[in-house]
Design a protein around this motif. Structure first.
Motif, PDB file in Angstrom:
ATOM      1  N   LEU A   1      37.221  46.336  31.003  1.00  0.00           N
ATOM      2  CA  LEU A   1      35.872  45.956  31.432  1.00  0.00           C
ATOM      3  C   LEU A   1      35.033  45.420  30.276  1.00  0.00           C
ATOM      4  O   LEU A   1      33.949  44.870  30.502  1.00  0.00           O
ATOM      5  N   ASN A   2      35.508  45.561  29.051  1.00  0.00           N
ATOM      6  CA  ASN A   2      34.777  45.038  27.889  1.00  0.00           C
ATOM      7  C   ASN A   2      35.131  43.584  27.587  1.00  0.00           C
ATOM      8  O   ASN A   2      34.551  42.986  26.676  1.00  0.00           O
ATOM      9  N   VAL A   3      36.067  43.015  28.339  1.00  0.00           N
ATOM     10  CA  VAL A   3      36.486  41.632  28.127  1.00  0.00           C
ATOM     11  C   VAL A   3      35.558  40.694  28.891  1.00  0.00           C
ATOM     12  O   VAL A   3      35.233  40.940  30.064  1.00  0.00           O
ATOM     13  N   ASP A   4      35.133  39.615  28.239  1.00  0.00           N
ATOM     14  CA  ASP A   4      34.166  38.702  28.851  1.00  0.00           C
ATOM     15  C   ASP A   4      34.654  38.109  30.157  1.00  0.00           C
ATOM     16  O   ASP A   4      33.861  37.848  31.069  1.00  0.00           O
ATOM     17  N   GLN A   5      35.956  37.878  30.282  1.00  0.00           N
ATOM     18  CA  GLN A   5      36.501  37.231  31.481  1.00  0.00           C
ATOM     19  C   GLN A   5      36.627  38.174  32.663  1.00  0.00           C
ATOM     20  O   GLN A   5      37.058  37.763  33.737  1.00  0.00           O
ATOM     21  N   VAL A   6      36.235  39.431  32.509  1.00  0.00           N
ATOM     22  CA  VAL A   6      36.343  40.433  33.567  1.00  0.00           C
ATOM     23  C   VAL A   6      34.944  40.786  34.082  1.00  0.00           C
ATOM     24  O   VAL A   6      34.029  41.013  33.290  1.00  0.00           O
ATOM     25  N   MET A   7      34.783  40.818  35.398  1.00  0.00           N
ATOM     26  CA  MET A   7      33.490  41.117  36.005  1.00  0.00           C
ATOM     27  C   MET A   7      33.262  42.618  36.090  1.00  0.00           C
ATOM     28  O   MET A   7      34.205  43.395  36.309  1.00  0.00           O
ATOM     29  N   ALA A   8      32.010  43.027  35.960  1.00  0.00           N
ATOM     30  CA  ALA A   8      31.643  44.427  36.158  1.00  0.00           C
ATOM     31  C   ALA A   8      31.997  44.844  37.581  1.00  0.00           C
ATOM     32  O   ALA A   8      31.964  44.031  38.514  1.00  0.00           O
ATOM     33  N   LEU A   9      32.340  46.113  37.767  1.00  0.00           N
ATOM     34  CA  LEU A   9      32.758  46.604  39.086  1.00  0.00           C
ATOM     35  C   LEU A   9      31.552  46.901  39.968  1.00  0.00           C
ATOM     36  O   LEU A   9      31.310  48.039  40.398  1.00  0.00           O
ATOM     37  N   THR A  10      30.773  45.875  40.215  1.00  0.00           N
ATOM     38  CA  THR A  10      29.618  45.959  41.119  1.00  0.00           C
ATOM     39  C   THR A  10      29.666  44.761  42.052  1.00  0.00           C
ATOM     40  O   THR A  10      30.261  43.736  41.730  1.00  0.00           O
ATOM     41  N   PRO A  11      29.039  44.883  43.235  1.00  0.00           N
ATOM     42  CA  PRO A  11      29.086  43.748  44.176  1.00  0.00           C
ATOM     43  C   PRO A  11      28.469  42.494  43.586  1.00  0.00           C
ATOM     44  O   PRO A  11      27.467  42.552  42.877  1.00  0.00           O
ATOM     45  N   ASP A  12      29.087  41.375  43.878  1.00  0.00           N
ATOM     46  CA  ASP A  12      28.597  40.078  43.420  1.00  0.00           C
ATOM     47  C   ASP A  12      27.626  39.534  44.466  1.00  0.00           C
ATOM     48  O   ASP A  12      28.022  39.191  45.570  1.00  0.00           O
ATOM     49  N   HIS A  13      26.331  39.472  44.126  1.00  0.00           N
ATOM     50  CA  HIS A  13      25.273  38.987  45.010  1.00  0.00           C
ATOM     51  C   HIS A  13      25.057  39.874  46.240  1.00  0.00           C
ATOM     52  O   HIS A  13      24.226  39.549  47.084  1.00  0.00           O
ATOM     53  N   ASN A  14      25.798  40.982  46.361  1.00  0.00           N
ATOM     54  CA  ASN A  14      25.621  41.907  47.483  1.00  0.00           C
ATOM     55  C   ASN A  14      25.717  41.218  48.838  1.00  0.00           C
ATOM     56  O   ASN A  14      24.972  41.524  49.768  1.00  0.00           O
ATOM     57  N   VAL A  15      26.610  40.265  48.962  1.00  0.00           N
ATOM     58  CA  VAL A  15      26.838  39.582  50.225  1.00  0.00           C
ATOM     59  C   VAL A  15      28.114  40.139  50.829  1.00  0.00           C
ATOM     60  O   VAL A  15      29.120  40.282  50.146  1.00  0.00           O
ATOM     61  N   PHE A  16      28.080  40.456  52.133  1.00  0.00           N
ATOM     62  CA  PHE A  16      29.226  41.136  52.712  1.00  0.00           C
ATOM     63  C   PHE A  16      29.369  40.812  54.190  1.00  0.00           C
ATOM     64  O   PHE A  16      28.489  40.215  54.818  1.00  0.00           O
ATOM     65  N   CYS A  17      30.504  41.195  54.748  1.00  0.00           N
ATOM     66  CA  CYS A  17      30.823  41.002  56.159  1.00  0.00           C
ATOM     67  C   CYS A  17      31.093  42.364  56.785  1.00  0.00           C
ATOM     68  O   CYS A  17      31.725  43.222  56.171  1.00  0.00           O
ATOM     69  N   THR A  18      30.603  42.552  58.021  1.00  0.00           N
ATOM     70  CA  THR A  18      30.838  43.823  58.720  1.00  0.00           C
ATOM     71  C   THR A  18      31.483  43.630  60.089  1.00  0.00           C
ATOM     72  O   THR A  18      31.713  44.609  60.798  1.00  0.00           O
ATOM     73  N   SER A  19      31.791  42.387  60.471  1.00  0.00           N
ATOM     74  CA  SER A  19      32.373  42.133  61.792  1.00  0.00           C
ATOM     75  C   SER A  19      33.714  41.450  61.662  1.00  0.00           C
ATOM     76  O   SER A  19      34.051  40.874  60.620  1.00  0.00           O
ATOM     77  N   ASP A  20      34.495  41.496  62.746  1.00  0.00           N
ATOM     78  CA  ASP A  20      35.811  40.853  62.795  1.00  0.00           C
ATOM     79  C   ASP A  20      36.688  41.297  61.638  1.00  0.00           C
ATOM     80  O   ASP A  20      37.287  40.479  60.924  1.00  0.00           O
ATOM     81  N   LEU A  21      36.801  42.615  61.469  1.00  0.00           N
ATOM     82  CA  LEU A  21      37.616  43.197  60.411  1.00  0.00           C
ATOM     83  C   LEU A  21      38.627  44.162  61.025  1.00  0.00           C
ATOM     84  O   LEU A  21      38.445  44.622  62.154  1.00  0.00           O
ATOM     85  N   PRO A  22      39.683  44.493  60.305  1.00  0.00           N
ATOM     86  CA  PRO A  22      40.639  45.484  60.812  1.00  0.00           C
ATOM     87  C   PRO A  22      39.967  46.831  61.049  1.00  0.00           C
ATOM     88  O   PRO A  22      38.956  47.164  60.424  1.00  0.00           O
ATOM     89  N   ASP A  23      40.530  47.599  61.963  1.00  0.00           N
ATOM     90  CA  ASP A  23      40.024  48.956  62.200  1.00  0.00           C
ATOM     91  C   ASP A  23      40.023  49.746  60.897  1.00  0.00           C
ATOM     92  O   ASP A  23      40.903  49.586  60.055  1.00  0.00           O
TER      93      ASP A  23
END
Length: 335
Positions: free
Chosen positions: A67-89
């Protein structure tokens, strides 16, 4: 030295197993939050619970120092955009974006992430490319096991590059059949459906596993590869996580040319002679620079291994710029 023409690349190949059919087409990602929200928002959303699984997967799979490498993203949502429909059970939410990757298609048996923007450099033939990560339920066919399989897909087209780039892939069809792409009819068109990278019993862990990996690879490798305009090396080809550089070998060596290769998890240097089989080529690991944290790269007899392919450019850059004599000495390639 081998040709750099993309037409020399293999035609469409696949190593995947038999897969299941999928349900009818569903719309592409539907966001329940505004896309204008700040990156890595701290607001409480369904993604918070999902990312607890991502953290658990990451801790089991990768060293924390990654996680200290510049090419790796922090483990947090990116822009907090998400989907909640049409997903597997049992999968209540899926992130719509991780770096360059966007949620592309999703229904009760399949989820795909597609690289947005320019996935590949187009200097060789102005080809159009599409890259996707696919998670699917393998519940039909001779090789069905009822588990969630993870694979990657890639196509590059030269006959109709603009059509390939703009192809709508928000449906269940595999990339090998997209409009404008034809290995049989277009010179240079090629594609790869990778074999199963992982088999996972539950969908929540399966998607969290892929999302954790995408945080280590927030963009395709070409984004980070150094250009060679002023160097004696040539970037001969590259893929989603792979790259190959070549140059003529110095006259004082027994080789005809040198090849620097990055695979999904290894980087190595080879000395090659014309008309020799690959088994006869000398292969050595490349040095590990200080920019890579301890535990994220190790050396074996024939290659330097990395825990994430986003580290490969950090190993490649120190090889391309110094005089080749220094490279040969540093890597101990037989001369």
């Amino acid at each position: 030295m081998p040709s750099n023409s993309q037409s020399q690349l293999d035609a469409f190949t696949t190593t995947e197993e038999s897969t299941s059919g999928h349900s009818t087409n569903t719309p592409a990602v539907t966001s329940t939050t505004e896309k204008s929200e700040a990156t890595h928002s701290t607001a409480e959303t369904p993604l918070n619970d999902f990312y607890e699984n991502v953290h658990r997967v990451f801790e089991k799979t990768y060293p924390s120092a990654l996680l200290n490498v510049d090419q790796v993203m922090a483990l947090t949502p990116d822009h907090n955009v998400f989907c909640t429909s049409d997903l597997p059970d049992e999968l209540k939410v899926a992130p719509a974006r991780i770096g360059q990757w966007e949620l592309d298609y999703h229904d009760d048996t399949t989820i795909t992430y597609r690289a947005s923007g320019r996935a590949f450099d187009e200097r060789w033939g102005q080809g159009g490319s599409i890259v996707r990560h696919r998670i699917y339920l393998n519940d039909s066919g001779a090789n069905r096991d009822g588990m969630w399989h993870y694979m990657t897909e890639l196509v590059t087209g030269y006959g109709n590059p603009s059509q390939v780039r703009k192809a709508d892939t928000s449906d269940k069809a595999r990339l090998s059949g997209i409009r404008g792409h034809s290995v049989q009819n277009n010179d240079g068109d090629y594609g790869v459906s990778g074999g199963t990278n992982a088999r996972i019993e539950d969908i929540k862990t399966a998607v969290a596993t892929v999302v954790a990996q995408l945080h280590t690879e927030p963009s395709t490798i070409r984004t980070h590869l150094p250009d060679t305009d002023d160097l004696e090396w040539t970037l001969s080809k590259y893929g989603l996580r792979t790259a190959t550089y070549e140059r003529l070998a110095p006259n004082e060596t027994d080789y005809d040319y040198l090849r620097l290769t990055a695979t999904q998890d290894r980087v190595y240097l080879k000395g090659l002679k014309e008309n020799e089989s690959s088994a006869q080529h000398d292969s050595v690991p490349v040095p590990i620079p200080d920019s890579i944290p301890p535990g994220c790269a190790t050396q074996t007899e024939r290659a330097t291994t990395v825990v994430a392919s986003s580290l490969s450019p950090l190993l490649i850059k120190p090889i391309l710029k110094p005089p080749v004599e220094e490279v040969l000495e540093a890597t101990a390639l037989p001369q």
